[in-house]
Motif scaffolding. Structure first.
Motif, mmCIF file in Angstrom:
data_model
loop_
_atom_site.group_PDB
_atom_site.id
_atom_site.type_symbol
_atom_site.label_atom_id
_atom_site.label_comp_id
_atom_site.label_asym_id
_atom_site.label_seq_id
_atom_site.Cartn_x
_atom_site.Cartn_y
_atom_site.Cartn_z
ATOM 1 N N ALA A 1 0.749 -0.934 -0.033
ATOM 2 C CA ALA A 1 -0.028 0.479 0.266
ATOM 3 C C ALA A 1 0.914 1.089 0.087
ATOM 4 C CB ALA A 1 -0.585 0.194 1.088
ATOM 5 N N TYR A 2 1.479 1.493 -1.032
ATOM 6 C CA TYR A 2 2.551 2.554 -1.246
ATOM 7 C C TYR A 2 1.862 3.605 -1.506
ATOM 8 C CZ TYR A 2 6.404 -0.240 -0.377
ATOM 9 O OH TYR A 2 7.632 -0.968 0.154
ATOM 10 N N PRO A 3 1.664 4.984 -0.935
ATOM 11 C CA PRO A 3 1.091 6.469 -1.474
ATOM 12 C C PRO A 3 1.333 6.670 -2.906
ATOM 13 C CG PRO A 3 2.659 6.888 0.577
ATOM 14 C CD PRO A 3 3.113 5.465 0.169
ATOM 15 N N GLU A 4 2.286 5.978 -3.108
ATOM 16 C CA GLU A 4 2.071 6.231 -5.009
ATOM 17 C C GLU A 4 1.741 6.240 -5.796
ATOM 18 O OE1 GLU A 4 4.481 5.637 -2.424
ATOM 19 O OE2 GLU A 4 6.351 4.314 -3.708
ATOM 20 N N ASP A 5 1.506 4.552 -5.679
ATOM 21 C CA ASP A 5 0.869 3.332 -6.488
ATOM 22 C C ASP A 5 -0.574 4.468 -6.317
ATOM 23 O OD1 ASP A 5 3.614 2.347 -6.320
ATOM 24 O OD2 ASP A 5 2.747 0.805 -5.760
ATOM 25 N N LYS A 6 -1.139 3.505 -7.688
ATOM 26 C CA LYS A 6 -2.188 4.082 -7.904
ATOM 27 C C LYS A 6 -3.580 2.036 -7.512
ATOM 28 C CE LYS A 6 -2.096 6.888 -11.640
ATOM 29 N NZ LYS A 6 -1.899 7.269 -13.272
ATOM 30 N N THR A 7 -2.942 1.191 -6.730
ATOM 31 C CA THR A 7 -3.301 0.628 -6.236
ATOM 32 C C THR A 7 -3.142 -0.052 -5.083
ATOM 33 O OG1 THR A 7 -1.858 -0.869 -6.900
ATOM 34 C CG2 THR A 7 -3.555 -0.568 -8.469
ATOM 35 N N VAL A 8 -3.949 -1.390 -3.895
ATOM 36 C CA VAL A 8 -3.644 -1.271 -2.809
ATOM 37 C C VAL A 8 -3.701 -3.275 -3.083
ATOM 38 C CG1 VAL A 8 -3.843 -2.029 -0.170
ATOM 39 C CG2 VAL A 8 -3.899 0.606 -1.676
ATOM 40 N N SER A 9 -2.789 -3.855 -2.922
ATOM 41 C CA SER A 9 -2.775 -5.578 -3.152
ATOM 42 C C SER A 9 -2.138 -6.404 -2.171
ATOM 43 C CB SER A 9 -1.762 -5.459 -3.662
ATOM 44 O OG SER A 9 -0.463 -5.522 -3.573
ATOM 45 N N PRO B 1 -6.037 -19.047 0.125
ATOM 46 C CA PRO B 1 -4.507 -19.204 0.316
ATOM 47 C C PRO B 1 -4.386 -19.295 -1.475
ATOM 48 C CG PRO B 1 -5.247 -20.616 1.646
ATOM 49 C CD PRO B 1 -6.582 -19.820 1.681
ATOM 50 N N SER B 2 -3.238 -18.178 -1.799
ATOM 51 C CA SER B 2 -3.135 -18.764 -3.046
ATOM 52 C C SER B 2 -3.786 -17.493 -3.898
ATOM 53 C CB SER B 2 -2.662 -19.456 -3.300
ATOM 54 O OG SER B 2 -1.701 -20.750 -2.902
ATOM 55 N N GLN B 3 -4.805 -16.515 -3.389
ATOM 56 C CA GLN B 3 -5.189 -15.661 -4.227
ATOM 57 C C GLN B 3 -4.486 -14.632 -3.860
ATOM 58 O OE1 GLN B 3 -9.119 -15.871 -2.878
ATOM 59 N NE2 GLN B 3 -9.934 -17.107 -5.732
ATOM 60 N N MET B 4 -4.797 -13.477 -5.209
ATOM 61 C CA MET B 4 -3.999 -11.915 -4.466
ATOM 62 C C MET B 4 -5.388 -10.982 -4.958
ATOM 63 S SD MET B 4 -1.070 -9.866 -5.831
ATOM 64 C CE MET B 4 -1.463 -9.764 -7.659
ATOM 65 N N ALA B 5 -5.346 -10.073 -3.891
ATOM 66 C CA ALA B 5 -6.774 -8.892 -4.354
ATOM 67 C C ALA B 5 -6.015 -7.837 -4.859
ATOM 68 C CB ALA B 5 -7.352 -9.231 -3.245
ATOM 69 N N VAL B 6 -6.749 -7.167 -5.777
ATOM 70 C CA VAL B 6 -5.593 -6.027 -6.109
ATOM 71 C C VAL B 6 -7.392 -4.572 -6.071
ATOM 72 C CG1 VAL B 6 -4.693 -4.730 -8.144
ATOM 73 C CG2 VAL B 6 -4.253 -6.743 -7.411
ATOM 74 N N SER C 1 -11.168 2.820 -10.787
ATOM 75 C CA SER C 1 -12.280 2.163 -10.394
ATOM 76 C C SER C 1 -12.992 1.435 -9.579
ATOM 77 C CB SER C 1 -12.052 0.535 -11.608
ATOM 78 O OG SER C 1 -11.869 0.091 -10.834
ATOM 79 N N LYS C 2 -12.200 1.583 -8.160
ATOM 80 C CA LYS C 2 -13.226 1.024 -6.965
ATOM 81 C C LYS C 2 -12.751 -0.305 -7.260
ATOM 82 C CE LYS C 2 -12.441 5.862 -6.111
ATOM 83 N NZ LYS C 2 -11.257 6.536 -5.638
ATOM 84 N N LYS C 3 -13.082 -1.579 -8.432
ATOM 85 C CA LYS C 3 -12.498 -2.673 -8.140
ATOM 86 C C LYS C 3 -11.878 -3.118 -8.133
ATOM 87 C CE LYS C 3 -15.605 -1.969 -12.580
ATOM 88 N NZ LYS C 3 -15.414 -2.896 -13.906
ATOM 89 N N ILE C 4 -12.128 -4.602 -7.125
ATOM 90 C CA ILE C 4 -11.411 -5.164 -6.069
ATOM 91 C C ILE C 4 -10.768 -6.761 -6.801
ATOM 92 C CG2 ILE C 4 -10.286 -6.624 -4.390
ATOM 93 C CD1 ILE C 4 -11.749 -5.210 -2.670
ATOM 94 N N VAL C 5 -10.082 -6.570 -7.706
ATOM 95 C CA VAL C 5 -9.783 -8.103 -9.049
ATOM 96 C C VAL C 5 -8.788 -8.982 -7.742
ATOM 97 C CG1 VAL C 5 -8.834 -8.373 -11.238
ATOM 98 C CG2 VAL C 5 -9.873 -6.661 -10.333
ATOM 99 N N THR C 6 -8.905 -10.590 -8.551
ATOM 100 C CA THR C 6 -8.777 -11.367 -7.810
ATOM 101 C C THR C 6 -8.380 -12.337 -8.731
ATOM 102 O OG1 THR C 6 -10.800 -13.387 -6.976
ATOM 103 C CG2 THR C 6 -10.280 -11.285 -5.341
ATOM 104 N N GLN C 7 -6.940 -13.335 -8.089
ATOM 105 C CA GLN C 7 -6.525 -13.982 -8.776
ATOM 106 C C GLN C 7 -5.165 -14.815 -8.500
ATOM 107 O OE1 GLN C 7 -3.049 -12.572 -11.809
ATOM 108 N NE2 GLN C 7 -3.220 -10.522 -10.498
ATOM 109 N N THR C 8 -5.324 -15.688 -8.685
ATOM 110 C CA THR C 8 -4.230 -16.665 -8.685
ATOM 111 C C THR C 8 -2.842 -17.038 -8.511
ATOM 112 O OG1 THR C 8 -6.412 -18.824 -8.237
ATOM 113 C CG2 THR C 8 -3.953 -19.054 -7.785
ATOM 114 N N VAL C 9 -2.190 -17.055 -7.563
ATOM 115 C CA VAL C 9 -0.574 -16.717 -7.415
ATOM 116 C C VAL C 9 0.101 -17.722 -6.732
ATOM 117 C CG1 VAL C 9 -1.054 -14.085 -8.258
ATOM 118 C CG2 VAL C 9 -0.809 -14.917 -5.884
#
Length: 369
Positions: free
Chosen positions: A231-239, A263-268, A273-281
């Protein structure tokens, strides 16, 4: 002798034996404890203002009734001023180096982490609450049921740090990260911490007291698990990447916008867009930095450059548009690699020129003069 011990303690130069000697002296009387707290606050005020504060006056508040006492008053003033000057000297030495790991205590004073030694940490009541080392700090498991006092730990670019909270939760802090957390968690309510930057959490299980990581836009609530938050302030995402257990990521301004991770999922969470996108990583990629390694999997150069800037405390200016479009896969041992080493490796795939001036690296096309 006590003042000298205090100065050595505040500057992280006291040995274990001297720290114990100082604690014994503090415990000997309320007057000693007050004197220690006053000097400690003076140290903090000196650190904040860079000058000797008028608030230090109680230290020299003697009441002489004759010339002899007057002489001793002036002598005491001189001694204290010399001491304060020494405090200011210590502070000035520290402020010239703004790259230290800094802990701000609840009373506004500061603790610094160096390679010189280890020592204990006391609160403004003179109570032992944690033990400091050069690369980590460990709090003790005492709980409070009333007011919760917060500490703020700041890790600059180029450094990493480890922290064990009072509930046993382990936290790795990456470069350029600030974490605000309770000195001791309360026995009622939730366990709240506040993050800017990147951290890996191994949360101690406590179903009665959910653990919540607050960032500027996103909250992550858990009961006991392992996960990362970026959650760096200069980034446009929080993951967040979940290694074990279960976590819920939700938007701070819209708690109904939430996802539950396995487990093994990432949320961004996307700021625009205010959307939360998930994927397996592959979670190993995202927690590799905690083991002193950087791992990239088809990672864009822009992302790699940002990670290098934080890890090695440099600034990268890329004027090579071809390189900007490239992605790379590989791993780097941080302690065994310099920025120049990494750039030379990248050049093998996509040739470019670069120059290094102090901490600024400028990358240009191969034909650039």
């Amino acid at each position: 002798m006590a003042s000298e011990l205090i100065y050595k303690y505040l500057s992280n130069e006291a040995s274990e034996q001297e720290v114990q000697q100082l604690f014994d002296w503090i415990d000997a009387s309320e007057e000693n404890k007050k004197h220690f707290i006053t000097l400690k606050k003076t140290w903090a005020l000196t650190a904040v203002t860079g000058t000797i504060s008028r608030d230090t006056s109680p230290v020299i508040a003697l009441k002489p009734k004759n010339n002899t006492r007057k002489y001793f008053r002036y002598a005491a003033v001189l001694v204290v001023l010399l001491g304060l000057t020494r405090l200011a000297f210590y502070f000035n030495e520290r402020t010239t180096d703004s790259k230290e790991i800094v802990l701000e205590l609840s009373d506004g004073s500061f603790e610094y982490f160096t390679h010189k030694n280890e020592n204990a940490l006391v609160n403004d009541k003179g109570e032992l609450i944690a033990r400091k080392f050069s690369d980590r700090i460990v709090y003790f498991g005492k709980v409070v049921d009333k007011e919760v006092s917060y500490h703020t730990l700041t890790v600059p670019y180029g450094k990493r740090f480890k922290l064990t909270l009072s509930d046993g939760t382990f936290v790795s802090l990456n470069s350029g990260t600030t974490l605000r957390y309770p000195e001791q968690f309360g026995i009622n309510g939730k366990r709240n911490v506040y993050l800017t930057g990147e951290a890996f959490f191994e949360v101690a299980k406590d179903k009665q007291h959910p653990f919540i990581v607050h960032s500027d836009k996103i909250d992550i609530e858990v009961l006991g698990t392992k996960f990362t938050v970026t959650a760096y302030p200069e980034d446009k995402t929080v993951s967040s990447v979940l290694v074990e257990g279960s976590i819920q990521m939700s938007e701070k301004d819209n708690p109904l916008n939430a996802v539950l991770l396995k487990p093994s999922q990432m949320a961004v969470w996307q700021n625009e867009s205010k959307k939360i996108v998930t994927q397996t990583v592959d979670t190993a990629v995202y927690e590799a930095w905690t083991q002193g390694e950087l791992v990239f999997q088809n990672t864009p150069f822009s992302t790699i450059a940002k990670i290098i800037e934080r890890t090695y405390d440099v600034e990268i200016i890329n004027e090579n548009t071809v390189l900007a479009r490239q992605s790379f896969t590989g791993s780097i041992k941080i302690s065994e690699s310099s920025v120049a080493n990494i750039l030379e490796l990248l050049k093998r795939d996509t040739p470019f020129n670069y120059s290094i001036k102090q901490n600024t690296i400028t990358i240009t096309p191969i034909f650039h003069n």
